[in-house]
Design a protein around this motif. Structure first.
Motif, short mmCIF file in Angstrom:
data_model
loop_
_atom_site.label_atom_id
_atom_site.label_comp_id
_atom_site.label_asym_id
_atom_site.label_seq_id
_atom_site.Cartn_x
_atom_site.Cartn_y
_atom_site.Cartn_z
N ASN A 22 1.02 -1.30 0.05
CA ASN A 22 0.16 0.00 0.25
C ASN A 22 0.79 1.14 0.03
O ASN A 22 0.31 2.33 0.23
CB ASN A 22 -1.10 -0.03 1.22
N ASP A 23 2.29 1.24 -0.17
CA ASP A 23 2.89 2.55 -0.18
C ASP A 23 2.75 3.07 -1.60
O ASP A 23 2.63 2.52 -2.55
CB ASP A 23 4.34 2.16 0.17
N PRO A 24 2.99 4.22 -1.59
CA PRO A 24 2.77 5.19 -2.97
C PRO A 24 3.19 4.55 -4.15
O PRO A 24 3.03 4.49 -5.09
CB PRO A 24 3.34 6.34 -2.43
N ALA A 25 4.71 4.07 -3.94
CA ALA A 25 5.58 3.56 -5.27
C ALA A 25 4.83 2.31 -5.79
O ALA A 25 4.83 2.05 -6.87
CB ALA A 25 6.95 3.38 -4.74
N SER A 26 4.21 1.36 -4.85
CA SER A 26 3.73 0.12 -5.19
C SER A 26 2.36 0.68 -6.00
O SER A 26 1.88 -0.25 -6.90
CB SER A 26 3.60 -0.76 -3.94
N VAL A 27 1.70 1.49 -5.38
CA VAL A 27 0.48 1.67 -5.77
C VAL A 27 0.54 2.24 -7.31
O VAL A 27 -0.20 2.12 -8.05
CB VAL A 27 -0.31 2.65 -4.84
N ALA A 28 1.65 3.19 -7.42
CA ALA A 28 1.68 3.75 -8.70
C ALA A 28 2.31 2.85 -9.59
O ALA A 28 1.81 2.59 -10.92
CB ALA A 28 2.80 4.82 -8.70
N TYR A 29 2.85 1.84 -9.28
CA TYR A 29 3.47 0.64 -10.02
C TYR A 29 2.30 -0.27 -10.55
O TYR A 29 2.09 -0.30 -11.68
CB TYR A 29 4.43 -0.31 -9.45
N THR A 31 -0.92 0.98 -10.54
CA THR A 31 -1.78 1.53 -11.56
C THR A 31 -1.20 1.64 -12.86
O THR A 31 -2.06 1.60 -13.97
CB THR A 31 -1.91 3.39 -11.00
N GLU A 32 0.16 1.83 -13.16
CA GLU A 32 0.79 1.98 -14.24
C GLU A 32 0.49 0.54 -15.21
O GLU A 32 0.39 0.18 -16.12
CB GLU A 32 2.32 2.06 -14.22
#
Length: 97
Positions: A22-29, A31-32
């Motif tokens: 749930n960290d921002p980098a994992s969520v961005a990954y 989503t991409e």
């Protein structure tokens, strides 16, 4: 398959675990990745083989299907439009064996 495109079970596991974070980098990954898959699906760049579709309350049958190790994905749905059991072409084929 080119060596650069090969992915092992460990690679898939690592990707799946990363998508659960749930960290921002994992969520961005995540989503991409979803955007890329959506784009490919819109272009019909791949065909997803579905082995079975089951209502959530029929999870035991879904697991039974998984145990057969057939090709394709087993899907669970929460609000299926048709709750009747669908006979699959694979089931008909196997019954004739």
């Amino acid at each position: 398959m080119p060596a650069g495109r090969y992915r092992s079970s460990a690679d898939r596991r690592d990707t799946e675990v990363r998508l659960l974070q749930n960290d921002p980098a994992s969520v961005a990954y995540g989503t991409e990745l979803l955007a890329r898959v959506t784009h490919l699906a819109e272009k019909r760049a791949f065909t997803l083989l579905i082995s079975g579709l089951y209502a959530l309350d029929d999870v035991a049958s879904a697991y039974h299907d998984l145990e057969k190790l057939h090709s394709g994905k087993v899907l669970l749905g929460t609000h299926l439009v048709n709750s009747r059991r669908i006979v699959k072409a694979r089931d008909i084929y196997e019954a004739g064996r």
